[in-house]
Design a protein around this motif. Structure first.
Motif, PDB file in Angstrom:
ATOM      1  N   ASP A 205       0.937  -1.237  -0.067  1.00  0.00           N
ATOM      2  CA  ASP A 205       0.178   0.109  -0.094  1.00  0.00           C
ATOM      3  C   ASP A 205       0.894   1.304   0.029  1.00  0.00           C
ATOM      4  OD1 ASP A 205      -2.719  -1.219   0.353  1.00  0.00           O
ATOM      5  OD2 ASP A 205      -2.243  -1.697   2.193  1.00  0.00           O
ATOM      6  N   PRO A 206       1.362   1.576  -1.107  1.00  0.00           N
ATOM      7  CA  PRO A 206       2.533   2.756  -1.271  1.00  0.00           C
ATOM      8  C   PRO A 206       1.769   4.051  -0.901  1.00  0.00           C
ATOM      9  CG  PRO A 206       1.800   1.988  -3.466  1.00  0.00           C
ATOM     10  CD  PRO A 206       1.341   0.877  -2.391  1.00  0.00           C
ATOM     11  N   ILE A 214     -10.479   4.991  -1.485  1.00  0.00           N
ATOM     12  CA  ILE A 214      -9.616   6.221  -1.803  1.00  0.00           C
ATOM     13  C   ILE A 214      -8.388   5.941  -0.877  1.00  0.00           C
ATOM     14  CG2 ILE A 214      -8.966   8.617  -2.076  1.00  0.00           C
ATOM     15  CD1 ILE A 214     -11.956   9.123  -2.538  1.00  0.00           C
ATOM     16  N   PRO A 215      -6.985   5.753  -1.299  1.00  0.00           N
ATOM     17  CA  PRO A 215      -6.027   5.580  -0.414  1.00  0.00           C
ATOM     18  C   PRO A 215      -5.617   7.079   0.592  1.00  0.00           C
ATOM     19  CG  PRO A 215      -5.451   5.187  -2.715  1.00  0.00           C
ATOM     20  CD  PRO A 215      -6.926   5.766  -2.850  1.00  0.00           C
ATOM     21  N   LEU A 216      -5.535   6.493   1.805  1.00  0.00           N
ATOM     22  CA  LEU A 216      -5.395   7.284   2.924  1.00  0.00           C
ATOM     23  C   LEU A 216      -4.433   8.640   2.528  1.00  0.00           C
ATOM     24  CD1 LEU A 216      -6.712   8.062   5.637  1.00  0.00           C
ATOM     25  CD2 LEU A 216      -4.769   6.729   6.656  1.00  0.00           C
ATOM     26  N   TRP A 221      -3.405  14.409   1.046  1.00  0.00           N
ATOM     27  CA  TRP A 221      -2.821  15.365   0.320  1.00  0.00           C
ATOM     28  C   TRP A 221      -4.040  16.360  -0.188  1.00  0.00           C
ATOM     29  CZ3 TRP A 221      -4.062  16.825  -4.742  1.00  0.00           C
ATOM     30  CH2 TRP A 221      -3.280  17.456  -5.218  1.00  0.00           C
ATOM     31  N   ALA A 222      -5.241  15.749  -0.440  1.00  0.00           N
ATOM     32  CA  ALA A 222      -6.204  16.501  -0.839  1.00  0.00           C
ATOM     33  C   ALA A 222      -6.698  17.464   0.271  1.00  0.00           C
ATOM     34  CB  ALA A 222      -7.556  15.765  -1.402  1.00  0.00           C
TER      35      ALA A 222
END
Length: 263
Positions: A205-206, A214-216, A221-222
């Protein structure tokens, strides 16, 4: 009624009672009549429009023209749209204000009553003029103060909104940056473990574990990006509000109280 003989044209106010007997010299080539304190001929009457009518002089000949007022401008009962030439003794009506045009070259002014009857002569009443000037000045001060207060209330609301945006943006940026940093640290940890233990394989999980698909890391970042945008908007609004506050005092400066002549 008396024809003019080269004297100064004046408006003699007949109504309302508060302005009865007030003499208004028509000593400019163009004068605006209205309720706005900046008008050349000012009447504190709610029925008079802000810019009600215009008085124009060509030598000793005076013309009156309605400026699209709500209640209209009349000369001896006839409308003054378009412009009409005035003669001594003409009765002008600006909404509820009634005035008579006279020509005078001395301290005495002829005032004819609204109905038939004798003509009376009255001397200038300086005390009445002073009282009128004081009332007009105080009304102007009240107008300026009211405009400034309205301006400052808008500025205060803008500054409150700006502070809310700044603090909300700051909080969102800190939380989003914290999430993004945590995901990055976890990624670095997985890479370090992969170097030490080649059999463990690449990071699974990069961008962090998914939340709602949605990746954490992308969520963090958003959130940080939205927080930064809110911060910028809030700072801009605060700068604008500060500038408008200065503008309010520049356009509507605090006025001193009435001092009276010779004080």
């Amino acid at each position: 009624m008396r024809a003019h003989s080269g004297g100064t044209p004046n408006l003699i106010v007949l109504a309302p009672e508060a302005d009865h007997g007030r003499r208004i010299p028509l000593d400019k080539d163009y004068m605006v009549v209205g309720r706005e304190p900046t008008c050349d001929v000012w009447f504190d009457d709610p029925c008079v429009s802000r810019t009600h009518a215009a008085l124009q002089r060509h030598g000793n000949v005076v013309y009156v023209e309605d400026l699209g007022s709500t209640a209209g401008t009349l000369v001896n009962g006839a409308t003054a749209a378009p412009a009409r030439e005035l003669h001594a003794g003409d009765l002008l009506t600006f909404a509820t204000v009634k005035a008579r045009l006279e020509y005078s070259g001395s301290d005495e002014t002829m005032i004819a009553p609204t109905g038939a009857g004798a003509i009376h002569y009255v001397n200038e009443q300086h005390a009445g003029v002073i009282h009128y000037d004081e009332r007009r000045y105080n009304s102007h001060v009240q107008y300026v103060n009211q405009q400034r207060e309205n301006f400052l209330r808008e500025v205060a609301a803008t500054r409150t909104k700006a502070r809310w945006l700044i603090w909300t943006g700051f909080a969102a940026f800190v939380v989003g940056f914290g999430i993004f940093a945590a995901v990055d640290l976890n990624l670095l940890k997985q890479i370090s473990n992969g170097i030490q233990n080649p059999d463990s394989g690449p990071p699974t999980d990069p961008f962090g574990r998914p939340v709602g698909g949605i990746p954490l890391g992308l969520i963090g970042w958003a959130l940080a990006a939205v927080g930064m945008l809110l911060l910028i908007v809030g700072i801009v609004l605060h700068v604008v509000a500060t500038s408008r506050r200065k503008q309010a005092y520049r356009e509507f400066p605090p006025l001193p109280p009435w001092q009276g002549p010779g004080s």
